[in-house]
Design an enzyme around this catalytic site. Structure first.
Site, PDB file in Angstrom:
ATOM      1  CB  SER A   7      -1.135  -0.061   1.185  1.00 29.51           C
ATOM      2  OG  SER A   7      -0.179  -0.181   2.386  1.00 29.51           O
ATOM      3  CB  ALA A  43       0.957  19.435  11.141  1.00 25.26           C
ATOM      4  CG  ASP A 101       2.169  15.164  14.121  1.00 21.55           C
ATOM      5  OD1 ASP A 101       2.300  14.358  15.017  1.00 21.55           O
ATOM      6  OD2 ASP A 101       2.389  14.980  12.982  1.00 21.55           O
ATOM      7  CB  ALA A 117      -9.427  13.506  24.998  1.00 25.47           C
ATOM      8  CG  PHE A 210      11.073  12.755   7.633  1.00 24.28           C
ATOM      9  CD1 PHE A 210      10.275  13.877   7.711  1.00 24.28           C
ATOM     10  CD2 PHE A 210      11.281  12.248   6.319  1.00 24.28           C
ATOM     11  CE1 PHE A 210       9.902  14.615   6.612  1.00 24.28           C
ATOM     12  CE2 PHE A 210      10.777  12.680   5.186  1.00 24.28           C
ATOM     13  CZ  PHE A 210      10.015  13.976   5.374  1.00 24.28           C
ATOM     14  CG  HIS A 259       1.410   1.878   4.568  1.00 28.23           C
ATOM     15  ND1 HIS A 259       0.377   2.129   3.796  1.00 28.23           N
ATOM     16  CD2 HIS A 259       1.812   3.212   5.200  1.00 28.23           C
ATOM     17  CE1 HIS A 259      -0.059   3.552   3.734  1.00 28.23           C
ATOM     18  NE2 HIS A 259       0.863   4.079   4.407  1.00 28.23           N
ATOM     19  NE  ARG A 265       9.651  15.126  -4.545  1.00 20.30           N
ATOM     20  CZ  ARG A 265       9.834  16.061  -5.505  1.00 20.30           C
ATOM     21  NH1 ARG A 265      10.173  15.782  -6.816  1.00 20.30           N
ATOM     22  NH2 ARG A 265      10.005  17.450  -4.708  1.00 20.30           N
TER      23      ARG A 265
END
Length: 288
Positions: A7, A43, A101, A117, A210, A259, A265
């Protein structure tokens, strides 16, 4: 060695050029017959509308099964469930439910006063609708806010118990990181599929950023290897080899699904799939 199910993850475009890049990515990877593709949520919920548009457009124009990311960030429960309802009305049946995030500029996630929450509450609400297959995130290395690795396992167990049917992990650089986590989940009684998230290293500098953001361990040997490869102009070759070897090791250990985080890209992801024996579908219309 049997080829795995695959995936792909995409992110929604912010500009016209990014739109062209997304569609190039979709059309490059579609012939590999992925089990599904997913589209991320920016985010702080910043790409809510763009994500919806990308999900529905990809599904309508390609026939691919598309999963939509959905988060708890800066939205009420009613607003979040209205987004889910819109996906269901558009024929989307797969949701990746995440806490999300913190918004840009915020030190950490803070729930909306009238919002969910955490991801467990979001999964519970989506499961009650009966309209979706729900995936969640998992962390083979401790989440930046987790007390320790066992806390991540227990939190994943709660999400599965709330109604999620599978989990996709954060990326990692060594197969043993995932395998240890998978074993810990099995010992905790988690029997839902846990799919490893694979990050083809398109740019070592980007991968390092990252990793720093999500506290992923960077093996010194890999740091050194990329330093030499960049110096010698072999970064792309090393990236292809590193990702292929990582995937092969996982498959040898019984992993059946991979995955890929494509970052829009497609070419390195495509080449890794080729190396794993995943061949593109050939249209008979193109054979003369």
């Amino acid at each position: 060695m049997p080829a795995p199910r695959i995936s792909f993850e995409f992110f929604p475009p912010h500009t016209l050029d990014a739109s062209f890049r997304l569609w190039e990515t979709v059309h490059t990877l579609r012939p590999l017959r992925p089990d599904h593709v997913s589209v991320t949520y920016g985010a702080g919920g910043t790409t809510r509308e763009l994500t919806h548009e990308a999900v529905t457009t990809i599904g309508r124009n390609t026939g691919l099964r598309v999963a939509a990311h959905l988060t708890c960030v800066e939205a009420t429960k009613a607003e979040t469930l209205a987004i889910a309802d819109a996906y269901a009305e558009a024929g989307v049946r797969d949701i990746v439910a995440l806490r999300g995030d913190a918004p840009q500029g915020a030190a950490r996630f803070t729930a909306h006063p009238d919002g969910f929450a955490n991801s467990v509450e979001l999964v519970e609400a989506l499961a009650r609708t009966g309209r979706f297959s729900i995936a969640v995130g998992a962390y083979p290395e401790p989440h930046p806010e987790a007390a320790d690795a066992s806390a991540d396992v227990e939190w994943l167990k709660r999400k599965i118990g709330a109604g999620a049917s599978r989990a996709v992990t954060q990326f990692f650089f060594e197969a043993e990181t995932f395998l240890r986590f998978r074993d810990a989940c099995a010992r905790a009684g988690i029997d839902a599929p846990i799919v490893p998230g694979i990050l083809p290293i398109i740019s070592w500098a980007g991968a390092r950023r990252f990793a720093e953001r999500c506290k992923a361990h960077v093996p010194p040997r890999l740091e050194e290897a990329f330093a030499h490869a960049i110096r010698d102009g072999r970064e792309e070759l090393l990236a292809l080899t590193q990702c292929t070897v990582l995937c092969e090791r996982l498959i040898e250990e019984g992993v059946e699904d991979l995955h890929f985080y494509t970052l829009n890209r497609p070419h390195l992801t495509r080449d890794v799939c080729f190396a794993l024996g995943i061949t593109p579908e050939v249209s008979l219309q193109n054979v003369a």
